[in-house]
Design a protein around this motif. Structure first.
Motif, PDB file in Angstrom:
ATOM      1  N   LEU A 108       0.757  -1.258   0.001  1.00 56.28           N
ATOM      2  CA  LEU A 108       0.110   0.110  -0.070  1.00 56.28           C
ATOM      3  C   LEU A 108       1.061   1.196   0.040  1.00 56.28           C
ATOM      4  CD1 LEU A 108      -2.853   1.430   0.162  1.00 56.28           C
ATOM      5  CD2 LEU A 108      -2.725   0.997   2.731  1.00 56.28           C
ATOM      6  N   LEU A 109       2.039   1.263   0.870  1.00 50.40           N
ATOM      7  CA  LEU A 109       3.082   2.579   0.874  1.00 50.40           C
ATOM      8  C   LEU A 109       3.493   2.560  -0.692  1.00 50.40           C
ATOM      9  CD1 LEU A 109       4.277   4.595   2.388  1.00 50.40           C
ATOM     10  CD2 LEU A 109       5.857   2.961   3.103  1.00 50.40           C
ATOM     11  N   ALA A 112       2.648   9.697  -5.388  1.00 54.01           N
ATOM     12  CA  ALA A 112       3.023  11.018  -5.131  1.00 54.01           C
ATOM     13  C   ALA A 112       4.075  11.312  -5.751  1.00 54.01           C
ATOM     14  CB  ALA A 112       3.641  10.894  -3.884  1.00 54.01           C
ATOM     15  N   THR A 113       4.973  10.378  -6.417  1.00 54.10           N
ATOM     16  CA  THR A 113       6.213  10.891  -7.159  1.00 54.10           C
ATOM     17  C   THR A 113       5.605  11.290  -8.604  1.00 54.10           C
ATOM     18  OG1 THR A 113       6.427   8.384  -7.822  1.00 54.10           O
ATOM     19  CG2 THR A 113       7.583   9.554  -6.000  1.00 54.10           C
ATOM     20  N   MET A 165       7.818   9.497   5.570  1.00 52.44           N
ATOM     21  CA  MET A 165       8.173   8.435   4.823  1.00 52.44           C
ATOM     22  C   MET A 165       8.795   8.795   3.320  1.00 52.44           C
ATOM     23  SD  MET A 165       6.738   5.749   6.352  1.00 52.44           S
ATOM     24  CE  MET A 165       7.550   6.572   7.563  1.00 52.44           C
ATOM     25  N   PHE A 166       8.546   9.811   2.886  1.00 53.85           N
ATOM     26  CA  PHE A 166       9.256  10.104   1.519  1.00 53.85           C
ATOM     27  C   PHE A 166      10.784  10.250   1.830  1.00 53.85           C
ATOM     28  CE2 PHE A 166      10.536  12.494  -2.127  1.00 53.85           C
ATOM     29  CZ  PHE A 166       9.835  11.963  -3.101  1.00 53.85           C
ATOM     30  N   VAL A 210      15.651  12.692   0.698  1.00 54.58           N
ATOM     31  CA  VAL A 210      15.293  14.128   0.706  1.00 54.58           C
ATOM     32  C   VAL A 210      13.903  14.430   0.940  1.00 54.58           C
ATOM     33  CG1 VAL A 210      17.314  14.837  -0.711  1.00 54.58           C
ATOM     34  CG2 VAL A 210      15.262  14.081  -1.921  1.00 54.58           C
ATOM     35  N   SER A 211      13.598  15.601   1.149  1.00 53.70           N
ATOM     36  CA  SER A 211      11.951  16.011   1.365  1.00 53.70           C
ATOM     37  C   SER A 211      11.289  15.819   0.006  1.00 53.70           C
ATOM     38  CB  SER A 211      11.852  17.328   1.968  1.00 53.70           C
ATOM     39  OG  SER A 211      12.496  18.397   0.763  1.00 53.70           O
ATOM     40  N   PRO A 212      10.179  15.752  -0.228  1.00 51.31           N
ATOM     41  CA  PRO A 212       9.375  15.882  -1.324  1.00 51.31           C
ATOM     42  C   PRO A 212       9.819  17.096  -2.196  1.00 51.31           C
ATOM     43  CG  PRO A 212       7.867  15.073   0.463  1.00 51.31           C
ATOM     44  CD  PRO A 212       8.934  15.581   1.190  1.00 51.31           C
ATOM     45  N   SER A 213       9.700  18.310  -1.477  1.00 53.61           N
ATOM     46  CA  SER A 213      10.016  19.509  -2.266  1.00 53.61           C
ATOM     47  C   SER A 213      11.363  19.317  -2.962  1.00 53.61           C
ATOM     48  CB  SER A 213       9.727  20.645  -1.384  1.00 53.61           C
ATOM     49  OG  SER A 213       8.599  20.769  -0.958  1.00 53.61           O
TER      50      SER A 213
END
Length: 311
Positions: free
Chosen positions: A253-254, A261-262, A290-291, A297-300
């Motif tokens: 699921l993750l 998200a990506t 989690m990302f 790295v962070s999502p941003s």
């Protein structure tokens, strides 16, 4: 290339005009691709061909929204969030999910995106490409015949041949009109999970759960919910998932949510908050944590790095 799944959906009113012997899905039956509320879609690690034979549909795909009238043909890339909303009383569509191999031909993302954009453009009707129309008509007949005959394996091989022909024709058509600036013909290959041809009762239960998770990954899915749905204990579900696909249900699921998200980060201008919500994460803080564990790295920061590398 292997066929992971294929099916047809027809509303009851539309079905009245179709041969009853076709063996197709009639009415608002439960379907991972489409539900009785008029909404369907999800995310899965497979390419998909989605053809609207009749009706009107709103298609949402990784940040793009298409208001389309039949006939329309969409190509969907692996691990890309997609949502279909029925806008008409009558609707008839089919879909084929594909697990590709290294030697298969699949158009790149830019080609697929251009093609999908054209589906909602009234000046770009399918009739402009008679060979594509002819191939789609053949696929429609073949899918209906295969369902009538209880999905014999030979039809899956025939479907693969026609799907490859269709993808080549689409690539040729797009490149003929947009010869410059195209991505490589073959997009990056995505690994698939599971073997839908397996017939064991245990796998049928796990396959049902996998399809459910791919269709409803944005919702609150727990082990308790999966146990209730399958009639199996939570510990046994975890064991079967590890045996079949190598990860636990929650890990799978993750993965689905991370792929969603990506895709949004790379291909849209949505905020991190909106991406977290659209991908099913309970909070932006959990998503970011989690990302960073996954990518370092962070999502941003990941988004900036990916977009800088592509320029």
């Amino acid at each position: 290339m292997h066929i992971r799944e294929y099916d047809v959906f027809v509303t009851a009113k539309t079905a009245a005009n179709i041969n009853p012997a076709a063996g197709i899905s009639v009415g608002e039956r439960p379907n991972f691709h489409y539900n009785g509320a008029g909404v369907g879609g999800g995310i899965h690690p497979y390419h998909e061909v989605f053809y609207i034979h009749s009706g009107e549909v709103l298609v949402q795909w990784i940040g793009h929204t298409y208001h389309v009238h039949a006939p329309a043909l969409f190509l969907l890339t692996p691990n890309s969030p997609h949502l279909f909303t029925r806008l008409s009383t009558q609707l008839h569509f089919w879909f084929v999910e594909l697990e590709e191999e290294e030697t298969d031909f699949v158009p790149g993302l830019e080609t697929i995106t251009r093609w999908n954009h054209m589906q909602s453009d009234p000046t770009q009707e399918l009739s402009r490409w008679p060979l594509i129309v002819q191939t789609v008509q053949g696929l429609t007949t073949m899918i209906q015949t295969a369902l009538t005959q209880k999905r014999p394996p030979v039809f899956e091989r025939l479907l693969v041949c026609d799907i490859q022909k269709l993808l080549l024709l689409i690539e040729h058509g797009i490149r003929s009109e947009h010869p410059a600036g195209m991505l490589p013909a073959n997009g990056a290959r995505q690994a698939g999970h599971g073997d839908p041809a397996a017939k064991s009762v245990q796998y049928d239960a796990i396959y049902d759960l996998i399809r459910y998770m791919e269709g409803f990954y944005q919702t609150d899915i727990t082990l308790a919910l999966l146990a209730e749905r399958s009639g199996l204990t939570a510990s046994y579900i975890i064991r079967l998932f590890k045996e079949r696909i190598g990860v636990t249900p929650i890990q799978y699921l993750l993965e689905l949510r991370m792929h969603s998200a990506t895709s949004y980060l790379q291909l849209t201008d949505m905020s991190v908050q909106d991406i977290a919500e659209a991908s099913g994460f309970p909070s932006i803080h959990y998503f970011s944590r989690m990302f960073k564990q996954r990518f370092g790295v962070s999502p941003s920061d990941w988004k900036r790095k990916i977009r800088t590398a592509s320029t």
